[in-house]
Each structure stands twice: as structure tokens, then as C-alpha cells.
Design an enzyme around this catalytic site. Sequence first.
Site, PDB file in Angstrom:
ATOM      1  N   ASP A 136       0.863  -1.181   0.000  1.00 17.64           N
ATOM      2  CA  ASP A 136       0.000   0.000   0.000  1.00 17.64           C
ATOM      3  C   ASP A 136       0.896   1.226   0.000  1.00 17.64           C
ATOM      4  O   ASP A 136       1.989   1.201   0.565  1.00 17.64           O
ATOM      5  CB  ASP A 136      -0.902   0.003   1.235  1.00 17.64           C
ATOM      6  CG  ASP A 136      -1.987  -1.060   1.167  1.00 17.64           C
ATOM      7  OD1 ASP A 136      -2.445  -1.376   0.052  1.00 17.64           O
ATOM      8  OD2 ASP A 136      -2.382  -1.577   2.228  1.00 17.64           O
ATOM      9  N   ASP A 154      -6.751  -1.275  -4.854  1.00 11.85           N
ATOM     10  CA  ASP A 154      -7.793  -0.917  -3.882  1.00 11.85           C
ATOM     11  C   ASP A 154      -8.696   0.181  -4.442  1.00 11.85           C
ATOM     12  O   ASP A 154      -9.921   0.150  -4.259  1.00 11.85           O
ATOM     13  CB  ASP A 154      -7.173  -0.429  -2.573  1.00 11.85           C
ATOM     14  CG  ASP A 154      -6.343  -1.488  -1.867  1.00 11.85           C
ATOM     15  OD1 ASP A 154      -6.569  -2.689  -2.101  1.00 11.85           O
ATOM     16  OD2 ASP A 154      -5.450  -1.105  -1.077  1.00 11.85           O
TER      17      ASP A 154
END
Length: 190
Positions: A136, A154
Site C-alpha cells: 500500500d 484498492d
Amino acid sequence: MTGHPEPTSRWLRPWLVFGAIAMVVVVLDQTSKAWVESSFGLVAQGAAPGSSGAPTPVIGDLVRIARSHNDGGIFGLLGSSAPYLGVASLVVIAVIIWIEAKQGIHSLLLTVALALLLGGAVGNLLDRLWHGHVVDWVDTGIGNARFYTFNVADAAISVAVLVLLLIGLIGPRLSREHAAQLGVRPSGDG
């Protein structure tokens, strides 16, 4: 020749759109993660701005690059469960492809949403398979009010969920309008 697309092209066109969108998401996701992994260190909690381990501002404090590794699920839930989430991702990928295949008259909006879901699921699955965690890196917020750190996969999944909600809210109306354009009476109308 009547001017109507051949049955093969009517079947093939949605699959090409579906595959192309999913592939673009995977390529953007994996390329951006590789760049972040090679260019930025892991963010350390509480690191002072400008110090080693601090997020890198992109748009001031609003958007920052904050590389982190998530071995859990969405928003860090289900910590240290990458192998289980990998298996679950395979099931989700199969379901997405099955739903796309089961569409009767293809809805471009539904195809786009499913393609975004597929690309996001594949992007994060590749991370789990290769690294044992998901990379991330996008950090957004103001001051200490931060959203969960996320990535391109995402973001694609989030947009897909919003599109699916939109389809759920306005889809029946669009179906009635489409049926009327085709001169067909929708089922359930008296």
C-alpha cells in the site's frame, strides 16, 4: 449483410473491454507498486516530516506516498492472513468471471465494474503470492485525520463498488428504458 453485428462480435466485444480494463488496472497497480518499492522506504509510525521513514508529500499533507505492507485484508483487517486471503481472492476472481459470462444482454457499466473488480483482485493477489503481503502506498487526509493507506488495486475495487451501488440504485430504471427502446415490455409490468 443487414448491418447488425455478427453474433461472435457481440459476444467478443464485451470480453475485450472486460479483459482490457482488468489488464490496465493490473499493469498500473503492479507498475506503481514496483516503483514505490524501489524508490521509497517503509514509513515509520510517528516519523517527523522530512526525516527518514516519514511519508513523502505529493500534494502537501493532503496526498502523500507512505509505503507500507499489509498482510491482512482491506483496511488492514484480518491481520497476518495473506494465505487465506489469497485463496479467497481466487474464489472472488472466479465469481467475477462467472458473473460476466452470465450476463444476458451485456451492460457496459456492469462490465466496467466487474473488470475493475477483477483487475483489483488480481493486482492484490499477485502481491500476496509474490511478497506475502500487499504493498500500500497512497496516504490521504488532513493532519492526523488520515484515511487507510491504499494502492491502485484498492482504488479500482472501491470505484467498482460505487459503480455497482449506482447500478443497483438506477439499474431497474435503465433496464425499463432500454427495454422500451427495443420495443420489449419488461417483465413485471402489467
